[in-house]
Design a protein around this motif. Sequence first.
Motif, PDB file in Angstrom:
ATOM      1  N   ASP A   1       0.825  -1.204   0.000  1.00 55.11           N
ATOM      2  CA  ASP A   1       0.000   0.000   0.000  1.00 55.11           C
ATOM      3  C   ASP A   1       0.866   1.265   0.000  1.00 55.11           C
ATOM      4  O   ASP A   1       0.586   2.216  -0.724  1.00 55.11           O
ATOM      5  N   MET A   2       1.934   1.266   0.787  1.00 55.21           N
ATOM      6  CA  MET A   2       2.828   2.431   0.851  1.00 55.21           C
ATOM      7  C   MET A   2       3.566   2.668  -0.461  1.00 55.21           C
ATOM      8  O   MET A   2       4.004   3.779  -0.726  1.00 55.21           O
ATOM      9  N   ASN A   3       3.707   1.621  -1.277  1.00 54.37           N
ATOM     10  CA  ASN A   3       4.439   1.738  -2.530  1.00 54.37           C
ATOM     11  C   ASN A   3       3.539   1.711  -3.753  1.00 54.37           C
ATOM     12  O   ASN A   3       3.999   1.497  -4.872  1.00 54.37           O
ATOM     13  N   GLY A   4       2.248   1.896  -3.564  1.00 54.41           N
ATOM     14  CA  GLY A   4       1.317   2.016  -4.678  1.00 54.41           C
ATOM     15  C   GLY A   4       0.954   0.716  -5.360  1.00 54.41           C
ATOM     16  O   GLY A   4       0.478   0.728  -6.485  1.00 54.41           O
ATOM     17  N   VAL A   5       1.136  -0.415  -4.712  1.00 56.42           N
ATOM     18  CA  VAL A   5       0.725  -1.706  -5.264  1.00 56.42           C
ATOM     19  C   VAL A   5      -0.664  -2.002  -4.728  1.00 56.42           C
ATOM     20  O   VAL A   5      -0.855  -2.153  -3.521  1.00 56.42           O
ATOM     21  N   ASP A   6      -1.653  -2.085  -5.617  1.00 57.20           N
ATOM     22  CA  ASP A   6      -3.044  -2.268  -5.214  1.00 57.20           C
ATOM     23  C   ASP A   6      -3.354  -3.749  -5.060  1.00 57.20           C
ATOM     24  O   ASP A   6      -3.300  -4.514  -6.018  1.00 57.20           O
ATOM     25  N   LEU A   7      -3.678  -4.155  -3.842  1.00 54.80           N
ATOM     26  CA  LEU A   7      -4.036  -5.549  -3.560  1.00 54.80           C
ATOM     27  C   LEU A   7      -5.520  -5.699  -3.260  1.00 54.80           C
ATOM     28  O   LEU A   7      -5.971  -6.782  -2.912  1.00 54.80           O
ATOM     29  N   GLY A   8      -6.273  -4.627  -3.366  1.00 54.28           N
ATOM     30  CA  GLY A   8      -7.687  -4.682  -3.040  1.00 54.28           C
ATOM     31  C   GLY A   8      -7.898  -4.330  -1.581  1.00 54.28           C
ATOM     32  O   GLY A   8      -6.990  -3.891  -0.892  1.00 54.28           O
ATOM     33  N   PRO A   9      -9.122  -4.535  -1.087  1.00 53.37           N
ATOM     34  CA  PRO A   9      -9.407  -4.226   0.315  1.00 53.37           C
ATOM     35  C   PRO A   9      -8.591  -5.106   1.261  1.00 53.37           C
ATOM     36  O   PRO A   9      -8.376  -6.291   0.991  1.00 53.37           O
ATOM     37  N   ALA A  10      -8.166  -4.524   2.341  1.00 60.07           N
ATOM     38  CA  ALA A  10      -7.360  -5.258   3.325  1.00 60.07           C
ATOM     39  C   ALA A  10      -8.248  -6.108   4.212  1.00 60.07           C
ATOM     40  O   ALA A  10      -9.386  -5.767   4.487  1.00 60.07           O
ATOM     41  N   SER A  11      -7.696  -7.202   4.652  1.00 60.96           N
ATOM     42  CA  SER A  11      -8.318  -8.000   5.689  1.00 60.96           C
ATOM     43  C   SER A  11      -7.833  -7.411   7.002  1.00 60.96           C
ATOM     44  O   SER A  11      -6.727  -7.681   7.437  1.00 60.96           O
ATOM     45  N   VAL A  12      -8.636  -6.569   7.620  1.00 62.22           N
ATOM     46  CA  VAL A  12      -8.169  -5.691   8.682  1.00 62.22           C
ATOM     47  C   VAL A  12      -8.102  -6.310  10.070  1.00 62.22           C
ATOM     48  O   VAL A  12      -7.788  -5.615  11.016  1.00 62.22           O
ATOM     49  N   GLY A  13      -8.370  -7.565  10.231  1.00 64.76           N
ATOM     50  CA  GLY A  13      -8.372  -8.173  11.552  1.00 64.76           C
ATOM     51  C   GLY A  13      -6.984  -8.319  12.139  1.00 64.76           C
ATOM     52  O   GLY A  13      -6.011  -8.536  11.440  1.00 64.76           O
ATOM     53  N   ALA A  14      -6.902  -8.164  13.445  1.00 71.92           N
ATOM     54  CA  ALA A  14      -5.639  -8.341  14.164  1.00 71.92           C
ATOM     55  C   ALA A  14      -5.323  -9.828  14.269  1.00 71.92           C
ATOM     56  O   ALA A  14      -6.230 -10.669  14.292  1.00 71.92           O
ATOM     57  N   PRO A  15      -4.031 -10.192  14.332  1.00 76.22           N
ATOM     58  CA  PRO A  15      -3.663 -11.611  14.428  1.00 76.22           C
ATOM     59  C   PRO A  15      -4.237 -12.272  15.672  1.00 76.22           C
ATOM     60  O   PRO A  15      -4.375 -11.644  16.711  1.00 76.22           O
ATOM     61  N   GLU A  16      -4.530 -13.552  15.527  1.00 78.64           N
ATOM     62  CA  GLU A  16      -5.069 -14.310  16.641  1.00 78.64           C
ATOM     63  C   GLU A  16      -3.990 -14.695  17.640  1.00 78.64           C
ATOM     64  O   GLU A  16      -4.248 -14.785  18.838  1.00 78.64           O
ATOM     65  N   GLN A  17      -2.787 -14.960  17.126  1.00 80.55           N
ATOM     66  CA  GLN A  17      -1.689 -15.390  17.980  1.00 80.55           C
ATOM     67  C   GLN A  17      -0.370 -15.069  17.297  1.00 80.55           C
ATOM     68  O   GLN A  17      -0.330 -14.776  16.118  1.00 80.55           O
ATOM     69  N   LYS A  18       0.722 -15.133  18.071  1.00 85.77           N
ATOM     70  CA  LYS A  18       2.050 -14.864  17.553  1.00 85.77           C
ATOM     71  C   LYS A  18       2.996 -15.912  18.111  1.00 85.77           C
ATOM     72  O   LYS A  18       3.076 -16.090  19.330  1.00 85.77           O
ATOM     73  N   VAL A  19       3.699 -16.625  17.236  1.00 87.59           N
ATOM     74  CA  VAL A  19       4.670 -17.620  17.663  1.00 87.59           C
ATOM     75  C   VAL A  19       5.926 -16.881  18.098  1.00 87.59           C
ATOM     76  O   VAL A  19       6.566 -16.204  17.298  1.00 87.59           O
ATOM     77  N   ARG A  20       6.262 -16.983  19.369  1.00 89.23           N
ATOM     78  CA  ARG A  20       7.431 -16.283  19.928  1.00 89.23           C
ATOM     79  C   ARG A  20       8.655 -17.177  19.998  1.00 89.23           C
ATOM     80  O   ARG A  20       9.774 -16.697  19.942  1.00 89.23           O
ATOM     81  N   SER A  21       8.466 -18.482  20.149  1.00 88.29           N
ATOM     82  CA  SER A  21       9.577 -19.441  20.186  1.00 88.29           C
ATOM     83  C   SER A  21       9.024 -20.820  19.866  1.00 88.29           C
ATOM     84  O   SER A  21       7.823 -20.972  19.611  1.00 88.29           O
ATOM     85  N   ASP A  22       9.886 -21.823  19.915  1.00 87.71           N
ATOM     86  CA  ASP A  22       9.440 -23.189  19.642  1.00 87.71           C
ATOM     87  C   ASP A  22       8.454 -23.695  20.690  1.00 87.71           C
ATOM     88  O   ASP A  22       7.633 -24.555  20.412  1.00 87.71           O
ATOM     89  N   THR A  23       8.535 -23.123  21.874  1.00 84.38           N
ATOM     90  CA  THR A  23       7.696 -23.618  22.967  1.00 84.38           C
ATOM     91  C   THR A  23       6.609 -22.638  23.412  1.00 84.38           C
ATOM     92  O   THR A  23       5.807 -22.981  24.257  1.00 84.38           O
ATOM     93  N   TRP A  24       6.605 -21.425  22.873  1.00 84.41           N
ATOM     94  CA  TRP A  24       5.644 -20.430  23.348  1.00 84.41           C
ATOM     95  C   TRP A  24       4.948 -19.727  22.193  1.00 84.41           C
ATOM     96  O   TRP A  24       5.579 -19.120  21.344  1.00 84.41           O
ATOM     97  N   THR A  25       3.634 -19.835  22.182  1.00 84.62           N
ATOM     98  CA  THR A  25       2.794 -19.090  21.252  1.00 84.62           C
ATOM     99  C   THR A  25       1.923 -18.157  22.082  1.00 84.62           C
ATOM    100  O   THR A  25       1.148 -18.606  22.930  1.00 84.62           O
ATOM    101  N   GLU A  26       2.066 -16.858  21.825  1.00 85.45           N
ATOM    102  CA  GLU A  26       1.340 -15.862  22.608  1.00 85.45           C
ATOM    103  C   GLU A  26      -0.046 -15.627  22.011  1.00 85.45           C
ATOM    104  O   GLU A  26      -0.161 -15.266  20.845  1.00 85.45           O
ATOM    105  N   PRO A  27      -1.116 -15.812  22.791  1.00 89.69           N
ATOM    106  CA  PRO A  27      -2.446 -15.477  22.278  1.00 89.69           C
ATOM    107  C   PRO A  27      -2.613 -13.955  22.252  1.00 89.69           C
ATOM    108  O   PRO A  27      -2.339 -13.283  23.237  1.00 89.69           O
ATOM    109  N   LEU A  28      -3.034 -13.415  21.123  1.00 89.13           N
ATOM    110  CA  LEU A  28      -3.209 -11.968  20.988  1.00 89.13           C
ATOM    111  C   LEU A  28      -4.679 -11.572  20.991  1.00 89.13           C
ATOM    112  O   LEU A  28      -5.005 -10.396  20.999  1.00 89.13           O
ATOM    113  N   TYR A  29      -5.567 -12.547  20.941  1.00 93.14           N
ATOM    114  CA  TYR A  29      -7.006 -12.343  21.053  1.00 93.14           C
ATOM    115  C   TYR A  29      -7.586 -11.471  19.944  1.00 93.14           C
ATOM    116  O   TYR A  29      -8.605 -10.826  20.129  1.00 93.14           O
TER     117      TYR A  29
END
Length: 163
Positions: free
Chosen positions: A60-88
């Motif tokens: 978007d910042m470089n003028g490449v049009d991909l259509g409407p964004a899927s604006v939802g926040a991530p459900e979770q983030k993998v922080r390490s091999d043993t820990w996945t943080e829930p982001l809700y």
Amino acid sequence: ILASRRSMSAAAAAPAIATNTDSGPPSVFDKLVKITIIDPSGARRTIPAMIGQTLYQACDMNGVDLGPASVGAPEQKVRSDTWTEPLYGEGATSGFDHVLLQGDNEGVKMAEPPHPNEIKQLEAYWDEDEIFPDSRLASQVEINEKMDGMVVYVPDRICDDIP
């Protein structure tokens, strides 16, 4: 004696706060990677992307049009091999910003795998023969430092301007 102790303690502390003069001060260029975008006609365009932003934001910042964004926040983030943080977050909310991450780039392998909601949105918006193992939603792909030189193919867009 007290003065000599102070000078010795200051000398001992000096290497801990000394910086590496060979590399110089930090620069914004340390946080940029180059990504090649291939549109449906086959035209190539290399754009800069900042580490930590989404692929959709970089396009978007470089003028490449991909259509409407899927604006939802991530459900979770993998922080390490043993820990996945829930982001809700609610995850992907639409499937318009479909892209294919291409190449043997280490960054493609380091990209977090698609969450179930992202796969659900891809399947809801795209036909089965248009979805590949490399299919992702650009709004759900976070840029990392290993993605320098990555190739992203943008398929034909879905009609998104129907009222």
